[in-house]
Design an enzyme around this catalytic site. Structure first.
Site, PDB file in Angstrom:
ATOM      1  N   LYS A 121      73.402 -10.011   0.728  1.00  0.00           N
ATOM      2  CA  LYS A 121      72.719  -8.717   0.770  1.00  0.00           C
ATOM      3  C   LYS A 121      73.077  -7.903   2.010  1.00  0.00           C
ATOM      4  CE  LYS A 121      68.605 -10.613   0.429  1.00  0.00           C
ATOM      5  NZ  LYS A 121      68.897 -11.986   0.063  1.00  0.00           N
ATOM      6  N   THR A 122      73.038  -8.541   3.173  1.00  0.00           N
ATOM      7  CA  THR A 122      73.273  -7.805   4.413  1.00  0.00           C
ATOM      8  C   THR A 122      74.692  -7.242   4.452  1.00  0.00           C
ATOM      9  OG1 THR A 122      71.651  -9.097   5.650  1.00  0.00           O
ATOM     10  CG2 THR A 122      73.353  -7.984   6.934  1.00  0.00           C
ATOM     11  N   GLU A 165      68.340  -3.208   1.901  1.00  0.00           N
ATOM     12  CA  GLU A 165      68.379  -4.605   1.519  1.00  0.00           C
ATOM     13  C   GLU A 165      67.055  -4.937   0.837  1.00  0.00           C
ATOM     14  OE1 GLU A 165      69.146  -8.697   3.984  1.00  0.00           O
ATOM     15  OE2 GLU A 165      70.158  -6.883   4.658  1.00  0.00           O
TER      16      GLU A 165
END
Length: 465
Positions: A121-122, A165
């Site tokens: 995600k990051t 996110e």
């Protein structure tokens, strides 16, 4: 376009303001003109970066830190009920707002892209933020890690896109209503909150159900959990589903990934035509993240060739295969990987980059519950390294579980043929790892805890006469 302050958030107080997710929201609120205050357990570069924006940051948790005129108190799931500032907020009748609700309020009136998945995600959120910024679209974004400097995890932009996110760990991603949602993968993790894959699927189905009518789901075609989720949601409501990956039936198909040292060249097939671009981080895992970002941008109506060119401007995010330095011919790289799939992806990427050089790993397990459920798989991942050192479990928010130690990982690693040893005293680890190296080696510090602090210490040990 909305760019003002959400109702009742003009004087927020953040408990744990230095955390990656919390600090990002605090930063955006400060940039929008809020009088931000908060507390954190220790001093940090993030705390100082917030102060430069006018925020008041206290070190330590004390009821006296909460101003009586605070309009709300923002908390994450990591804040315990006995926190003195939280107790004081209850006494004063100050509303308590979960981090996810605060983030959702910041997205109102904008075009949100929410990036979800068990891992990646990051990186994907960062790729989108950098790409859209490079194209002059001035997005707002909230990322779970810093780009190239402390405090660079969030920004209030004057464009109409908000990239965020979306955290599945505590189901808080159910709060968002994105125009475009990305699901990178669906795997069993966060065992304190999910008892089975069925619960994970149900949670992701709820998240997908929050996509605005006419919106787009960008989802991986190659990962089994994501493929199963696609089957479950494909016919749900007014939703466009775009799959990406190396599988034959992918809507945005990855034709080829060519490693080039610490970068990759990626070629995709879009509408029958080839499109090639560079990803400035190594490994297949990160190439897939970049293609997910490309697909999300296309879903917003941005020309694919513009996105592909701008993706090359992304140079990484802290703790995601971040080069910490080199000493005596040894490179030290830091990885946030803590789930077996992430570990395997980063180790394979580093193995590809290492060539004939050795790959050494200093691994710190994260959470007792995760180690209990996935310790065997973590150990098997470490077999990809030439040698590994394993630290004790980093507890984070958890209390110990009887019988659950890093020995579970070490035993599995040995069974998989790995050269692995335990170091129980973290203060000795840097010297141990430095003593194992020889010129040309790559050293990877790996884990979601404070193992990241040991990279500079290893470099210091290597630099000693």
């Amino acid at each position: 376009m909305a760019s003002g302050l959400p109702t009742a958030m003009d004087r927020p107080h953040f408990i744990g303001i230095g955390g990656a997710g919390m600090s990002g929201i605090a930063k955006i609120l400060a940039q929008r003109g809020a009088k931000v205050a908060g507390s954190d357990a220790r001093e940090s570069a993030t705390a100082e970066s917030l102060r430069t924006l006018g925020a008041t940051v206290h070190i330590g948790h004390d009821a006296a830190h909460l101003a009586s005129d605070a309009t709300c108190v923002v908390v994450s799931s990591a804040i315990r009920a006995d926190n003195p500032e939280l107790a004081r907020a209850t006494e004063l009748g100050i509303p308590v707002v979960h981090r996810s609700d605060a983030l959702a309020s910041l997205m109102e009136g904008l075009r949100p892209i929410a990036v979800a998945g068990t891992h990646g995600k990051t990186t994907t959120t960062s790729m989108l933020a950098v790409t859209l910024s490079t194209l002059g679209l001035n997005p707002s974004y909230a990322i779970g890690g810093d780009l190239d400097a402390p405090g660079s995890n969030a920004l209030h932009g004057d464009g109409d896109i908000f990239v965020a996110e979306a955290d599945e760990s505590d189901r808080s991603f159910h709060k968002y209503a994105p125009e475009v949602a990305i699901v990178l993968n669906v795997e069993l993790d966060h065992h304190a909150n999910y008892a089975s894959m069925d619960e994970i699927y149900e949670s992701f189905e709820t998240f997908v159900g929050k996509i605005v009518p006419g919106g787009t789901l960008v989802i991986a075609a190659d990962q089994s959990g994501a493929a199963e989720l696609t089957k479950r949601v494909r016919d749900a409501g007014d939703l466009k589903v775009v799959t990406y990956g190396e599988s034959e039936g992918s809507d945005l198909r990855i034709h080829k990934i060519t490693p080039r040292g610490l970068t990759s060249e990626v070629t995709v097939i879009l509408n029958g035509k080839f499109l090639t671009f560079t990803v400035s981080v190594p490994g297949r895992h990160y190439a897939h993240n970049a293609v997910a970002a490309l697909a999300a941008g296309i879903a917003l109506g941005i020309p694919a060739h513009n996105l592909a060119s701008a993706l090359g401007s992304y140079t990484g995010v802290k703790r995601r295969l971040q080069l910490k330095g080199e000493a005596k011919g040894v490179q030290v790289i830091d990885s946030y990987a803590h789930h077996p799939t992430e570990m395997t992806a980063d180790l394979e990427a580093m193995r590809s980059s290492a060539g004939d050089s050795r790959l050494l790993v200093l691994f710190q397990p994260h959470l007792f519950s995760r180690t209990q459920e996935l310790g065997k798989e973590m150990g098997q991942s470490l077999a990809l390294a030439d040698a590994s050192v394993v630290l004790d479990i980093y507890p984070a928010r958890e209390d110990p579980i009887p019988g659950i130690t890093s020995a579970l990982i070490i035993d599995a690693a040995v069974a998989a043929g790995a050269d692995v040893r335990a170091v129980h005293d973290k203060s000795e680890a840097a010297a141990v790892v430095a003593g194992m190296t020889r010129p040309g080696d790559l050293v990877l510090t790996m884990g979601a805890g404070d193992v990241t602090d040991l990279g500079p210490q290893i470099l210091a040990e290597l630099s000693k006469p």
